[in-house]
Design an enzyme around this catalytic site. Structure first.
Site, PDB file in Angstrom:
ATOM      1  N   GLU A 196      19.782  84.961   6.515  1.00 16.07           N
ATOM      2  CA  GLU A 196      19.501  83.607   6.047  1.00 16.07           C
ATOM      3  C   GLU A 196      20.418  83.122   4.917  1.00 16.07           C
ATOM      4  O   GLU A 196      20.678  81.928   4.817  1.00 16.07           O
ATOM      5  CB  GLU A 196      18.035  83.512   5.591  1.00 16.07           C
ATOM      6  CG  GLU A 196      17.031  83.633   6.707  1.00 16.07           C
ATOM      7  CD  GLU A 196      17.121  82.488   7.712  1.00 16.07           C
ATOM      8  OE1 GLU A 196      17.304  81.328   7.276  1.00 16.07           O
ATOM      9  OE2 GLU A 196      17.031  82.763   8.921  1.00 16.07           O
ATOM     10  N   SER A 474     -47.439  95.123  14.458  1.00 13.00           N
ATOM     11  CA  SER A 474     -47.851  96.357  13.788  1.00 13.00           C
ATOM     12  C   SER A 474     -46.907  96.804  12.683  1.00 13.00           C
ATOM     13  O   SER A 474     -47.196  97.791  11.995  1.00 13.00           O
ATOM     14  CB  SER A 474     -47.999  97.484  14.819  1.00 13.00           C
ATOM     15  OG  SER A 474     -49.036  97.186  15.726  1.00 13.00           O
TER      16      SER A 474
END
Length: 808
Positions: A196, A474
């Site tokens: 780059e 229960s």
């Protein structure tokens, strides 16, 4: 015209030329000054823009990062070699022949050993460097941990946590992981600059030669084939400007690049660029910076990238969409190899290295799998807790790290158990469309380890764990018995299992029944509890007072209003699986913990803003009562509703409780081992009958979880004040040391013992002359005094029960 005339004419022109030249010079000077003034103004203006936008703490959108618990390793830990490898795969560790770098491991399955190079990680409490570990396993447990470098045996080590998710509420279209330049390998910096901007460290922010070269090439080609922008210009364009193609934008870019180069060091600019550059798309969110791109494409931190992986990431800068390795793998491979060729041609790679790296496949991970497999139900609980703890806007902040209690091992086992066992239940029962929810917590700390909100755990929809409120059936009964133990009822006492009719305050009659529609006559309290029988539970609950049962329910964290009706003794109260698990966690810790949590530590901007306290709250239950209750739940696993589970794991001690609501609409299961508390619900969303019971529905899913996860056998610690005593057949306590046949032994609260029968009252003395010894008939137990009717806040309800006692 003669020569003299021409000379005169030329002489007359000179003042004019001189005058025009002077005017042009003056104009040029003025224009130059004006242009300089404009440039100065532009530089001043754009300098202020740079400073105002770049000199801020929150330069970038940084989503909140959510981590699991770190896997803690210690000898005898419940963890198999297979589970260790599973965790390493979640962490995206790489299996190699000879581990030497962080994030690598090797396995010897024959000897049950593994070598791991643990990654460095910044935990909230301390930074831990890389560590080479040699770990051996035996019987699905950790056997030994050795530091492979120092040969020192270790008693404890923690792995880096798994990245679970990222929450971005600031800008969901922008996602990144911030990295410092120190974290970036030198090879990545070299690759980036060679491709780059080779003159990055020598130019002043712009490179006129590169710009001119690109201009000529583009002019000759007739279209853009090369860019002349420096890394500084790219940073300016991406951070401050737009992608607009215009001369004005280019002028701004050049000016601001010069300013950036003047204001900041090259390293500062390079670090900013590496966090800002766009490198791909993940759904609606853009992938910005090498820190996130490293995870997005390869599932590893940037420090662990190989040279070929670095080449691909740098190559993507030219066109992340065009070179997308999932959509266009051939183009991506060609681009990567082009970058590698540049490095070879410029002497950064040898021919052998180029051949090695360019021959490798792309090896990108599955798209979107950079995070640990999605856990939407857990994240739903987490977000709800964060909102309650910090306010609804907290996650809109920047730079937040959330360390949670999620255990990926438990989560995987829970998801597998729910999915596989529901399929099996449907195949056996013929029912289709069953749904499930499961919560796994550490009952010792009240931390949530796993959450499953649906039989399709990755579905981000209705979260039954926190939104599915159903009757608990229960599951309430242990609280009834806990209240009874607190009020002097013993496990070995007798209670009637016979038809029962209760006249309510409004004159209506209530006739509870056992699920099997059978009656067993007179049985022991512990059997009634273990078998979860309705009628004995109602008798005992009425004996001790439903107001006292309600108080117990509130002491374990149930916050909703609980009406004083006898039906609450059989579980008409509605709770979510999350609330029910929290209730049992509180019971197991004597009422100390009443709220579950997913949070351990929250860090914002490098500072700890929340840390779960290790201190416990106020105790609300008596440890003697909770011990007896858990003991009764272990009996349920041995001889009661959990006996199928007990037979499958005969060498383990588990405390379990099942639950079924009217018409078998909901099936529940809750179970403890030494570490984990698991609550499971199975039913239909439309509330129709499942045809299942707790033992044939939810508890089967729990059993599947235990098969996958393993068990740490429960070791009940007997508190002071608990005594094991003999009980006679008539339910009375017999003195210590009596060895008469037919006695049974159960724990009781010593302070609640009111009558003790002597052993001599059971049998006659031995006849030493050899005559037949006939036992005396047992003396009838003294009648228990009838307790006063309990007082309530609304006496009308209890007025109807004032004559309803255990011996009714």
């Amino acid at each position: 015209m003669n020569e003299s005339q021409e000379q005169k004419k030329e002489a007359s022109k000179k003042p004019l030329i001189k005058k025009v030249s002077k005017k042009f010079t003056i104009f040029s000077l003025k224009a130059g000054v004006a242009l300089l003034g404009v440039l100065v103004i532009l530089f001043i203006y754009f300098d202020s823009v740079v400073l105002s936008k770049f000199e801020v703490d929150d330069k970038w959108v940084l989503p909140a990062v959510v981590y699991s618990r770190p896997l803690e390793l210690y000898p005898d830990q419940r963890l198999s070699l297979k589970q260790m490898v599973y965790e390493l795969n979640l962490l995206k560790y790489r299996e190699v022949a000879n581990p030497k770098d962080p994030g690598e491991y090797a396995v010897n399955y024959k000897n049950s050993r593994i070598v791991v190079i643990k990654r460095p990680f910044a935990f909230p409490d301390a930074y831990e460097d890389r560590t080479a570990l040699l770990i051996s396993f035996a019987d699905k447990r950790v056997n030994q941990i050795i530091n492979a470098d120092t040969k020192q045996e270790l008693s404890y080590v923690r792995m880096d946590p798994v990245l679970i998710d990222r929450i971005n509420r600031i800008d969901p279209k922008e996602d990144r992981i911030f990295i410092t330049l120190e974290e970036v390998p030198d090879e990545l910096v070299t690759t980036l600059l060679e491709i780059e901007d080779r003159s990055f460290y020598s130019h002043l922010g712009i490179n006129p030669i590169s710009i001119a070269r690109a201009f000529v090439k583009n002019l000759m080609a007739g279209h853009a084939v090369e860019g002349g922008s420096t890394i500084t210009q790219q940073l300016v364009k991406n951070y401050f400007l737009t992608n607009e193609r215009s001369y004005s934008r280019k002028i701004k870019e050049v000016i601001m690049a010069l300013i950036m180069d003047h204001r900041y060091t090259k390293d500062q600019i390079l670090e900013a660029y590496m966090n800002e550059i766009y490198l791909g798309q993940n759904g609606n969110a853009g992938i910005y910076g090498f820190g996130l791109a490293s995870y997005f494409y390869f599932g590893v931190p940037v420090s662990e990238l190989s040279q070929d992986q670095m080449a691909l990431l740098v190559g993507l800068i030219k066109g992340p969409s065009y070179y997308d390795p999932w959509r266009h793998p051939d183009k991506a491979l060609e681009r990567r190899n082009t970058v590698l060729a540049v490095l070879r041609n410029r002497g950064k790679l040898t021919d052998a290295q180029f051949t090695q790296y360019s021959s490798r496949p792309l090896n990108v991970i599955a798209r979107g799998s950079m995070n640990y497999t999605k856990t939407p139900a857990f994240m739903g609980v987490l977000k709800h807790e964060i909102s309650s703890q910090f306010g609804p806007e907290f996650l809109s902040g920047n730079g937040i790290k959330i360390f949670t209690s999620l255990d990926p091992q438990a989560q995987a086992a829970a998801e597998k158990a729910v999915a596989s066992e529901l399929d099996a239940i449907e195949k056996r029962s013929g029912k289709k469309g069953l749904e499930a929810a499961m919560v796994v917590s550490s009952w010792r700390t009240a931390e949530i380890s796993a959450v499953v909100g649906s039989r399709t755990p990755k579905y981000d929809g209705f979260n039954r764990v926190i939104e599915g409120r159903r009757q608990i059936g229960s599951q309430v009964k242990p609280l009834v018995y806990l209240t009874a133990f607190n009020n002097g009822v013993h496990m070995g006492n007798l209670v009637k299992d016979q038809p029962l009719t209760v006249k309510l305050a409004d004159g209506k009659l209530w006739q509870p029944r056992n699920d099997d529609r059978k009656y067993r006559g007179t049985i022991r309290v512990v059997e009634a509890m273990a078998r979860s029988l309705n009628i004995p539970t109602v008798r005992i609950g009425m004996r001790v007072g439903i107001n006292n049962v309600r108080d117990t329910m509130q002491k374990v964290g149930i916050k909703q209003d609980i009406p004083l009706y006898p039906s609450i003794l059989l579980g008409t109260t509605e709770l979510t699986p999350y609330e029910l698990n929290s209730m049992y966690a509180s019971m197991a810790t004597d009422g100390v913990y009443q709220n579950l949590t997913t949070l351990r530590t929250v860090v914002k901007d490098g500072e700890i803003v929340y840390e779960r306290s290790s201190g416990r709250g106020k105790r609300t239950l008596d440890p003697r009562d909770t011990y007896l209750t858990l003991y009764g739940m272990t009996e349920a696993t041995r001889i009661g509703t959990g006996r199928r589970l007990g037979s499958e794991f005969p060498d383990a001690v588990l405390a379990t409780k099942t639950g079924t609501t009217n018409d078998n609409r909901d099936t529940w299961s809750t179970g403890f081992d030494a570490e984990e508390l698991v609550t499971t619900w199975v039913g239909f969303d439309d509330n129709r009958s499942t045809g299942l019971y707790g033992a044939s529905g939810a508890q089967r899913v729990y059993a599947a979880y235990l098969r996958e996860r393993g068990i740490n056998s429960l070791d009940l610690k007997r508190p002071e004040g608990i005594k094991f005593v003999n009980f006679a057949k008539d339910g009375t306590i017999v003195e210590d040391g009596c060895n008469a046949p037919g006695l049974v032994v159960y724990p009781v609260r010593a302070d609640k013992i009111s009558q003790v029968k002597k052993c001599s009252d059971l049998y006659a003395p031995v006849n030493t002359d050899g005559f037949e010894v006939k036992p005396y008939a047992p003396a009838p137990a003294p009648a228990e005094p009838k307790p006063a009717a309990p007082k309530s806040q609304n006496g009308s309800v209890f007025d109807a029960f004032e004559n309803f006692l255990l011996n009714n």
